[in-house]
Each structure stands twice: as structure tokens, then as C-alpha cells.
Design a protein around this motif. Structure first.
Motif, PDB file in Angstrom:
ATOM      1  N   ALA A   1      73.599  37.007 -47.335  1.00 56.20           N
ATOM      2  CA  ALA A   1      72.152  36.753 -47.281  1.00 56.20           C
ATOM      3  C   ALA A   1      71.704  36.372 -45.872  1.00 56.20           C
ATOM      4  O   ALA A   1      70.533  36.540 -45.523  1.00 56.20           O
ATOM      5  N   TYR A   2      72.636  35.872 -45.063  1.00 58.68           N
ATOM      6  CA  TYR A   2      72.287  35.394 -43.723  1.00 58.68           C
ATOM      7  C   TYR A   2      72.550  36.425 -42.619  1.00 58.68           C
ATOM      8  O   TYR A   2      72.355  36.131 -41.449  1.00 58.68           O
ATOM      9  N   SER A   3      72.991  37.621 -42.998  1.00 57.54           N
ATOM     10  CA  SER A   3      73.363  38.602 -41.973  1.00 57.54           C
ATOM     11  C   SER A   3      72.267  39.629 -41.702  1.00 57.54           C
ATOM     12  O   SER A   3      72.549  40.696 -41.179  1.00 57.54           O
ATOM     13  N   GLU A   4      71.037  39.328 -42.056  1.00 60.55           N
ATOM     14  CA  GLU A   4      69.951  40.266 -41.781  1.00 60.55           C
ATOM     15  C   GLU A   4      69.778  40.427 -40.270  1.00 60.55           C
ATOM     16  O   GLU A   4      70.191  39.571 -39.479  1.00 60.55           O
ATOM     17  N   LYS A   5      69.164  41.520 -39.877  1.00 57.91           N
ATOM     18  CA  LYS A   5      69.102  41.905 -38.473  1.00 57.91           C
ATOM     19  C   LYS A   5      68.471  40.823 -37.590  1.00 57.91           C
ATOM     20  O   LYS A   5      68.934  40.549 -36.486  1.00 57.91           O
ATOM     21  N   GLY A   6      67.411  40.207 -38.078  1.00 59.16           N
ATOM     22  CA  GLY A   6      66.751  39.160 -37.290  1.00 59.16           C
ATOM     23  C   GLY A   6      67.680  38.004 -36.976  1.00 59.16           C
ATOM     24  O   GLY A   6      67.640  37.441 -35.874  1.00 59.16           O
ATOM     25  N   ASN A   7      68.544  37.645 -37.927  1.00 58.78           N
ATOM     26  CA  ASN A   7      69.492  36.558 -37.713  1.00 58.78           C
ATOM     27  C   ASN A   7      70.609  36.957 -36.754  1.00 58.78           C
ATOM     28  O   ASN A   7      71.091  36.137 -35.966  1.00 58.78           O
ATOM     29  N   LEU A   8      71.032  38.219 -36.826  1.00 56.23           N
ATOM     30  CA  LEU A   8      72.053  38.708 -35.895  1.00 56.23           C
ATOM     31  C   LEU A   8      71.517  38.658 -34.462  1.00 56.23           C
ATOM     32  O   LEU A   8      72.222  38.242 -33.537  1.00 56.23           O
ATOM     33  N   ASP A   9      70.267  39.086 -34.287  1.00 52.09           N
ATOM     34  CA  ASP A   9      69.642  39.041 -32.966  1.00 52.09           C
ATOM     35  C   ASP A   9      69.521  37.599 -32.477  1.00 52.09           C
ATOM     36  O   ASP A   9      69.813  37.292 -31.314  1.00 52.09           O
ATOM     37  N   TYR A  10      69.094  36.706 -33.379  1.00 55.46           N
ATOM     38  CA  TYR A  10      68.921  35.285 -33.031  1.00 55.46           C
ATOM     39  C   TYR A  10      70.262  34.677 -32.612  1.00 55.46           C
ATOM     40  O   TYR A  10      70.339  33.951 -31.617  1.00 55.46           O
ATOM     41  N   ALA A  11      71.313  34.975 -33.369  1.00 60.08           N
ATOM     42  CA  ALA A  11      72.634  34.432 -33.058  1.00 60.08           C
ATOM     43  C   ALA A  11      73.118  34.922 -31.697  1.00 60.08           C
ATOM     44  O   ALA A  11      73.662  34.152 -30.894  1.00 60.08           O
ATOM     45  N   LYS A  12      72.912  36.205 -31.433  1.00 60.62           N
ATOM     46  CA  LYS A  12      73.350  36.771 -30.156  1.00 60.62           C
ATOM     47  C   LYS A  12      72.585  36.146 -28.993  1.00 60.62           C
ATOM     48  O   LYS A  12      73.174  35.785 -27.962  1.00 60.62           O
ATOM     49  N   GLU A  13      71.276  35.992 -29.157  1.00 59.07           N
ATOM     50  CA  GLU A  13      70.437  35.419 -28.096  1.00 59.07           C
ATOM     51  C   GLU A  13      70.815  33.980 -27.789  1.00 59.07           C
ATOM     52  O   GLU A  13      70.647  33.511 -26.657  1.00 59.07           O
ATOM     53  N   ASN A  14      71.343  33.273 -28.807  1.00 63.11           N
ATOM     54  CA  ASN A  14      71.684  31.860 -28.629  1.00 63.11           C
ATOM     55  C   ASN A  14      73.195  31.615 -28.535  1.00 63.11           C
ATOM     56  O   ASN A  14      73.644  30.471 -28.651  1.00 63.11           O
ATOM     57  N   ASN A  15      73.951  32.714 -28.329  1.00 64.20           N
ATOM     58  CA  ASN A  15      75.399  32.618 -28.148  1.00 64.20           C
ATOM     59  C   ASN A  15      76.074  31.892 -29.314  1.00 64.20           C
ATOM     60  O   ASN A  15      76.921  31.019 -29.131  1.00 64.20           O
ATOM     61  N   ILE A  16      75.664  32.267 -30.537  1.00 65.16           N
ATOM     62  CA  ILE A  16      76.226  31.688 -31.756  1.00 65.16           C
ATOM     63  C   ILE A  16      77.008  32.772 -32.498  1.00 65.16           C
ATOM     64  O   ILE A  16      76.535  33.897 -32.657  1.00 65.16           O
ATOM     65  N   LYS A  17      78.206  32.445 -32.942  1.00 69.27           N
ATOM     66  CA  LYS A  17      78.988  33.389 -33.752  1.00 69.27           C
ATOM     67  C   LYS A  17      78.487  33.307 -35.188  1.00 69.27           C
ATOM     68  O   LYS A  17      78.482  32.233 -35.786  1.00 69.27           O
ATOM     69  N   LEU A  18      78.089  34.447 -35.746  1.00 68.44           N
ATOM     70  CA  LEU A  18      77.588  34.481 -37.117  1.00 68.44           C
ATOM     71  C   LEU A  18      78.665  35.074 -38.032  1.00 68.44           C
ATOM     72  O   LEU A  18      78.921  36.271 -38.017  1.00 68.44           O
ATOM     73  N   ILE A  19      79.304  34.193 -38.805  1.00 64.23           N
ATOM     74  CA  ILE A  19      80.373  34.612 -39.722  1.00 64.23           C
ATOM     75  C   ILE A  19      79.729  34.894 -41.071  1.00 64.23           C
ATOM     76  O   ILE A  19      79.734  34.065 -41.986  1.00 64.23           O
ATOM     77  N   ALA A  20      79.118  36.051 -41.183  1.00 64.35           N
ATOM     78  CA  ALA A  20      78.463  36.467 -42.426  1.00 64.35           C
ATOM     79  C   ALA A  20      78.590  37.976 -42.549  1.00 64.35           C
ATOM     80  O   ALA A  20      78.202  38.701 -41.639  1.00 64.35           O
ATOM     81  N   LYS A  21      79.126  38.438 -43.644  1.00 64.59           N
ATOM     82  CA  LYS A  21      79.321  39.876 -43.830  1.00 64.59           C
ATOM     83  C   LYS A  21      77.984  40.583 -43.988  1.00 64.59           C
ATOM     84  O   LYS A  21      77.062  40.054 -44.604  1.00 64.59           O
ATOM     85  N   LEU A  22      77.902  41.771 -43.438  1.00 65.81           N
ATOM     86  CA  LEU A  22      76.709  42.579 -43.604  1.00 65.81           C
ATOM     87  C   LEU A  22      76.550  42.981 -45.069  1.00 65.81           C
ATOM     88  O   LEU A  22      77.537  43.147 -45.793  1.00 65.81           O
ATOM     89  N   ASN A  23      75.313  43.124 -45.479  1.00 64.22           N
ATOM     90  CA  ASN A  23      75.046  43.650 -46.810  1.00 64.22           C
ATOM     91  C   ASN A  23      75.664  45.048 -46.907  1.00 64.22           C
ATOM     92  O   ASN A  23      75.501  45.853 -45.995  1.00 64.22           O
TER      93      ASN A  23
END
Length: 210
Positions: free
Chosen positions: A45-67
Motif C-alpha cells: 500500500a505504501y509503494s505507490e509512485k508518489g511515495n517512491l519519488d518522495y523516498a528518493k528525493e529524501n534519500n530514504i530506503k522504501l522497503i515496500a513491494k510494488l503492487n
């Protein structure tokens, strides 16, 4: 929640709201509370495109599988049409190649574009494999494929890494905390009606549970 099971932030929404839309708010609340956020572990639920962009912009690793709709597409593997690299076209299960393509949708932070492949509708009408593929009366027969953005391609590769696989195993901790809130502290039932009441109930439980 931190890895030590300390609740760092919470939001309360109505039931139809998507969990993923709250990610940025939760991160910002956690940072405001004094926590450093270098990694986020959550479900798809947390791997939507907007969150991936946000994580990348803030140098955060997002451990969430894509839908799976993004990573694999809407169809089962056995139902997929075959792609002909030489022609740059998809071929249907009956062996007929698409006659033209078109890109649909606009590029945005929320959605990817789609490439739609069009087939000869007259041939589809008389095809021996039309059942379940061609809808009687349809004016066109198409097969659409999502054009994965660079951010999605990067996430697909990240999912294959040992780091991702190892860290994703820690997600059980948040499920355990949710179970504790509901089963031991009564957060499975609203004590009052409305969001304000649920927020007050949530704040009390957050203080109580840590």
C-alpha cells in the motif's frame, strides 16, 4: 513505529482512505518528534509512485513491494500475449500480430503511461480463440501494457536485493503492534463516533503503549 516498537507518529482517517497516502505525513511527524528516518518498511500500500519519488528525493530506503498490477501487469503469466522484438508488436494467443500502437495517459508522479496495442477486429470476430478474448459487439480489440517509469524499474531491482529481502522480514513488528492495540487495548472498537473521538482514543493508546 521505530524498530524498537515505539510509535513515532499516527494518523486517523475514515475507512475508505488509502494507507499509502499517509506515508509522507507520518514521516514528517516522526521527524518533527525527533526521529531520523532513513528507511521505511511497509506493505504494498505504501509503494505507490508518489511515495517512491518522495523516498528518493529524501534519500530514504522504501522497503515496500510494488503492487503486482505494476510489477507484473493485470494478467496472469499464462494469459499474456507474446511480444515480438523484431516487429515491436504483441502477438495474440492465436498468433495474430497487433496492427498499430498508441500511448495513452500523461506522465505524472501518480501514474504511468500505457502503451495500447490494437488488433484487427475483423479477424478477432472470426477467431477460433475469441471466447474470453473478444467481446461480441466490441468495436476494437486491444492489449495494454503499463510503461514502467524509471522509479518503478529501480524499485523492481531493489526488491531483488538481499538487503530488501532481509529488511522486509522486520515488517511483522508493525503487525504485532497493531494486534496489541486492537486485542489488548481495545482499539478494535470505537468508544465514540466520528474522527475526533477516534483521534482522542488513538492519542490515549499511543501514550499508553509507547
Amino acid at each position: 513505529m521505530s524498530e524498537e516498537r515505539i510509535i513515532t507518529a499516527a494518523t486517523v482517517t475514515t475507512g475508505e482512505k488509502a494507507d499509502g497516502k499517509e506515508l509522507q505525513t507520518l514521516v514528517e511527524k516522526s521527524i518533527h518528534a525527533g526521529f531520523e528516518v532513513e528507511e521505511i518498511i511497509g506493505d504494498a500500500a505504501y509503494s505507490e509512485k508518489g511515495n517512491l519519488d518522495y523516498a528518493k528525493e529524501n534519500n530514504i530506503k522504501l522497503i515496500a513491494k510494488l503492487n503486482p498490477m505494476v510489477s507484473q501487469g493485470p494478467r496472469k503469466v499464462e494469459d499474456e500475449f507474446e511480444f515480438n522484438n523484431d516487429a515491436g508488436m504483441y502477438v495474440c494467443p492465436a498468433g495474430r500480430m497487433a496492427i498499430r500502437t498508441a500511448k495513452q495517459g500523461k506522465k505524472s508522479k501518480e501514474r504511468n503511461q500505457v502503451t495500447t496495442y490494437y488488433f484487427d477486429i475483423e479477424k478477432c470476430k472470426n477467431c477460433s480463440k475469441r471466447e474470453g478474448c473478444y467481446k461480441p459487439g466490441a468495436k476494437s480489440k486491444t492489449y495494454s501494457v503499463t510503461i514502467k517509469s524509471d522509479i518503478h524499474k529501480d524499485q523492481i531491482e531493489f526488491e531483488k536485493s538481499e538487503y530488501f529481502k532481509t529488511r522486509s522480514k522486520e515488517r511483522y513488528k508493525i503487525e504485532s503492534k497493531n494486534s496489541e492495540l486492537k486485542n489488548q487495548h481495545g482499539y478494535d472498537v470505537a468508544l465514540t463516533s466520528g474522527l475526533i473521538g477516534m483521534r482522542m482514543q488513538g492519542v490515549v493508546l499511543q501514550i499508553k503503549c509507547g
